[in-house]
Scaffold this motif. Structure first.
Motif, PDB file in Angstrom:
ATOM      1  N   GLU A   1      -7.583  -2.213   4.272  1.00  0.00           N
ATOM      2  CA  GLU A   1      -6.936  -3.500   4.451  1.00  0.00           C
ATOM      3  C   GLU A   1      -7.146  -4.378   3.217  1.00  0.00           C
ATOM      4  O   GLU A   1      -8.271  -4.528   2.741  1.00  0.00           O
ATOM      5  CB  GLU A   1      -7.487  -4.208   5.685  1.00  0.00           C
ATOM      6  CG  GLU A   1      -6.767  -5.490   6.003  1.00  0.00           C
ATOM      7  CD  GLU A   1      -7.253  -6.130   7.289  1.00  0.00           C
ATOM      8  OE1 GLU A   1      -6.946  -7.316   7.477  1.00  0.00           O
ATOM      9  OE2 GLU A   1      -7.928  -5.468   8.093  1.00  0.00           O
ATOM     10  N   GLY A   2      -6.060  -4.891   2.674  1.00  0.00           N
ATOM     11  CA  GLY A   2      -6.113  -5.712   1.471  1.00  0.00           C
ATOM     12  C   GLY A   2      -5.770  -4.936   0.214  1.00  0.00           C
ATOM     13  O   GLY A   2      -5.387  -5.513  -0.794  1.00  0.00           O
ATOM     14  N   GLY A   3      -5.929  -3.621   0.234  1.00  0.00           N
ATOM     15  CA  GLY A   3      -5.597  -2.787  -0.913  1.00  0.00           C
ATOM     16  C   GLY A   3      -4.088  -2.712  -1.106  1.00  0.00           C
ATOM     17  O   GLY A   3      -3.325  -2.862  -0.154  1.00  0.00           O
TER      18      GLY A   3
ATOM     19  N   ILE B   1     -10.877   3.107  -5.931  1.00  0.00           N
ATOM     20  CA  ILE B   1     -10.588   1.934  -6.755  1.00  0.00           C
ATOM     21  C   ILE B   1     -10.722   0.639  -5.973  1.00  0.00           C
ATOM     22  O   ILE B   1     -10.175   0.505  -4.882  1.00  0.00           O
ATOM     23  CB  ILE B   1      -9.192   2.046  -7.410  1.00  0.00           C
ATOM     24  CG1 ILE B   1      -8.934   0.839  -8.295  1.00  0.00           C
ATOM     25  CG2 ILE B   1      -8.108   2.252  -6.384  1.00  0.00           C
ATOM     26  CD1 ILE B   1      -7.944   1.073  -9.390  1.00  0.00           C
ATOM     27  N   ASP B   2     -11.455  -0.299  -6.570  1.00  0.00           N
ATOM     28  CA  ASP B   2     -11.567  -1.651  -6.061  1.00  0.00           C
ATOM     29  C   ASP B   2     -11.107  -2.621  -7.146  1.00  0.00           C
ATOM     30  O   ASP B   2     -11.174  -3.823  -6.982  1.00  0.00           O
ATOM     31  CB  ASP B   2     -13.014  -1.945  -5.639  1.00  0.00           C
ATOM     32  CG  ASP B   2     -13.099  -3.016  -4.565  1.00  0.00           C
ATOM     33  OD1 ASP B   2     -12.093  -3.251  -3.863  1.00  0.00           O
ATOM     34  OD2 ASP B   2     -14.174  -3.630  -4.421  1.00  0.00           O
ATOM     35  N   GLY B   3     -10.654  -2.079  -8.273  1.00  0.00           N
ATOM     36  CA  GLY B   3     -10.156  -2.862  -9.407  1.00  0.00           C
ATOM     37  C   GLY B   3      -8.661  -2.640  -9.558  1.00  0.00           C
ATOM     38  O   GLY B   3      -7.920  -2.620  -8.577  1.00  0.00           O
ATOM     39  N   TYR B   4      -8.216  -2.415 -10.812  1.00  0.00           N
ATOM     40  CA  TYR B   4      -6.790  -2.303 -11.106  1.00  0.00           C
ATOM     41  C   TYR B   4      -6.501  -1.028 -11.900  1.00  0.00           C
ATOM     42  O   TYR B   4      -7.200  -0.723 -12.862  1.00  0.00           O
ATOM     43  CB  TYR B   4      -6.338  -3.526 -11.922  1.00  0.00           C
ATOM     44  CG  TYR B   4      -4.884  -3.495 -12.311  1.00  0.00           C
ATOM     45  CD1 TYR B   4      -3.899  -3.842 -11.396  1.00  0.00           C
ATOM     46  CD2 TYR B   4      -4.497  -3.116 -13.586  1.00  0.00           C
ATOM     47  CE1 TYR B   4      -2.555  -3.822 -11.754  1.00  0.00           C
ATOM     48  CE2 TYR B   4      -3.159  -3.094 -13.957  1.00  0.00           C
ATOM     49  CZ  TYR B   4      -2.197  -3.444 -13.030  1.00  0.00           C
ATOM     50  OH  TYR B   4      -0.872  -3.403 -13.388  1.00  0.00           O
ATOM     51  N   PHE B   5      -5.481  -0.295 -11.484  1.00  0.00           N
ATOM     52  CA  PHE B   5      -5.017   0.884 -12.213  1.00  0.00           C
ATOM     53  C   PHE B   5      -3.511   0.829 -12.353  1.00  0.00           C
ATOM     54  O   PHE B   5      -2.797   0.567 -11.379  1.00  0.00           O
ATOM     55  CB  PHE B   5      -5.403   2.178 -11.480  1.00  0.00           C
ATOM     56  CG  PHE B   5      -4.723   3.390 -12.065  1.00  0.00           C
ATOM     57  CD1 PHE B   5      -5.164   3.929 -13.255  1.00  0.00           C
ATOM     58  CD2 PHE B   5      -3.634   3.968 -11.436  1.00  0.00           C
ATOM     59  CE1 PHE B   5      -4.521   5.036 -13.819  1.00  0.00           C
ATOM     60  CE2 PHE B   5      -2.992   5.072 -11.984  1.00  0.00           C
ATOM     61  CZ  PHE B   5      -3.439   5.603 -13.177  1.00  0.00           C
TER      62      PHE B   5
ATOM     63  N   ARG C   1      -9.839  -4.708  -2.514  1.00  0.00           N
ATOM     64  CA  ARG C   1      -9.340  -5.472  -3.668  1.00  0.00           C
ATOM     65  C   ARG C   1      -8.618  -4.577  -4.669  1.00  0.00           C
ATOM     66  O   ARG C   1      -8.201  -5.039  -5.726  1.00  0.00           O
ATOM     67  CB  ARG C   1     -10.501  -6.181  -4.367  1.00  0.00           C
ATOM     68  CG  ARG C   1     -11.106  -7.308  -3.546  1.00  0.00           C
ATOM     69  CD  ARG C   1     -12.301  -7.874  -4.252  1.00  0.00           C
ATOM     70  NE  ARG C   1     -13.333  -6.855  -4.359  1.00  0.00           N
ATOM     71  CZ  ARG C   1     -14.547  -6.940  -3.842  1.00  0.00           C
ATOM     72  NH1 ARG C   1     -14.912  -8.020  -3.212  1.00  0.00           N
ATOM     73  NH2 ARG C   1     -15.412  -5.958  -3.979  1.00  0.00           N
ATOM     74  N   GLY C   2      -8.491  -3.290  -4.356  1.00  0.00           N
ATOM     75  CA  GLY C   2      -7.907  -2.336  -5.283  1.00  0.00           C
ATOM     76  C   GLY C   2      -6.399  -2.415  -5.371  1.00  0.00           C
ATOM     77  O   GLY C   2      -5.718  -2.677  -4.383  1.00  0.00           O
ATOM     78  N   ILE C   3      -5.900  -2.160  -6.595  1.00  0.00           N
ATOM     79  CA  ILE C   3      -4.455  -2.123  -6.830  1.00  0.00           C
ATOM     80  C   ILE C   3      -4.145  -0.869  -7.639  1.00  0.00           C
ATOM     81  O   ILE C   3      -4.730  -0.645  -8.693  1.00  0.00           O
ATOM     82  CB  ILE C   3      -3.972  -3.364  -7.609  1.00  0.00           C
ATOM     83  CG1 ILE C   3      -4.264  -4.642  -6.827  1.00  0.00           C
ATOM     84  CG2 ILE C   3      -2.472  -3.250  -7.927  1.00  0.00           C
ATOM     85  CD1 ILE C   3      -4.013  -5.910  -7.614  1.00  0.00           C
ATOM     86  N   VAL C   4      -3.227  -0.067  -7.140  1.00  0.00           N
ATOM     87  CA  VAL C   4      -2.725   1.107  -7.865  1.00  0.00           C
ATOM     88  C   VAL C   4      -1.236   0.892  -8.066  1.00  0.00           C
ATOM     89  O   VAL C   4      -0.482   0.724  -7.105  1.00  0.00           O
ATOM     90  CB  VAL C   4      -2.992   2.416  -7.089  1.00  0.00           C
ATOM     91  CG1 VAL C   4      -2.312   3.591  -7.757  1.00  0.00           C
ATOM     92  CG2 VAL C   4      -4.484   2.668  -6.962  1.00  0.00           C
ATOM     93  N   ASP C   5      -0.818   0.893  -9.333  1.00  0.00           N
ATOM     94  CA  ASP C   5       0.576   0.644  -9.702  1.00  0.00           C
ATOM     95  C   ASP C   5       1.038   1.817 -10.563  1.00  0.00           C
ATOM     96  O   ASP C   5       0.656   1.923 -11.724  1.00  0.00           O
ATOM     97  CB  ASP C   5       0.671  -0.673 -10.476  1.00  0.00           C
ATOM     98  CG  ASP C   5       2.096  -1.043 -10.865  1.00  0.00           C
ATOM     99  OD1 ASP C   5       3.026  -0.255 -10.591  1.00  0.00           O
ATOM    100  OD2 ASP C   5       2.263  -2.117 -11.468  1.00  0.00           O
ATOM    101  N   GLY C   6       1.824   2.722  -9.977  1.00  0.00           N
ATOM    102  CA  GLY C   6       2.299   3.851 -10.765  1.00  0.00           C
ATOM    103  C   GLY C   6       2.625   5.060  -9.923  1.00  0.00           C
ATOM    104  O   GLY C   6       2.828   4.974  -8.716  1.00  0.00           O
TER     105      GLY C   6
END
Length: 141
Positions: free
Chosen positions: A104-106, A70-74, A88-93
């Motif tokens: 780095e940055g994820g 992932i380089d987007g949003y989940f 640039r990826g974000i995993v929320d859950g």
């Protein structure tokens, strides 16, 4: 010329599926091959292969796949063998996976349960009554 019989054989490797930026899918979706997501998906995704989410990709729901990059949003629940969060990826859950890599940055926000391969394959997504997929252009509101 017309007397010859032609046989068409299906390639055993499933093709790559692509959900383009500006596309929105809602519902339960199954892929047999790899999928590249640049658009938005809301619902359940089941893949026997890999899911790659581009920087424009957004997913809200539940996913089960082999590898999730992932380089987007989940946001939601993820079951996979391997999770890779790009810069640039974000995993929320909640995540159940065998291995996890955060570049780095994820960002990872949530709970991770480390599972072995056998347990990962035994996990299932809760079934829902709707199996329809709705395709619509993404509109800014």
């Amino acid at each position: 010329m017309f007397g010859k019989k032609f046989s068409f054989t299906r390639n055993t490797a499933p093709a790559l599926s692509f959900i383009a930026d500006g596309t929105m899918l809602t519902g339960n979706i199954e892929f047999s091959g790899d999928v590249l997501i640049g658009g938005e998906i809301q619902g359940q995704i089941l893949s026997q292969a890999n899911i790659i989410v581009e920087k424009t990709g957004r997913i809200h729901g539940e996913i089960k796949c082999r590898e999730f990059i992932i380089d987007g949003y989940f946001k939601g629940r993820l079951i996979c063998e391997r999770l890779i969060i790009q810069s640039r990826g974000i995993v929320d859950g909640d995540v159940a996976c065998t291995s996890m890599q955060i570049n780095e940055g994820g960002q990872f926000i949530g709970l991770r349960i480390k599972e072995d391969h056998q347990t990962i394959h035994a996990h299932s997504l809760p079934s829902t009554t709707s199996t329809n997929v709705l395709l619509s252009p993404n509109q800014d509101n």
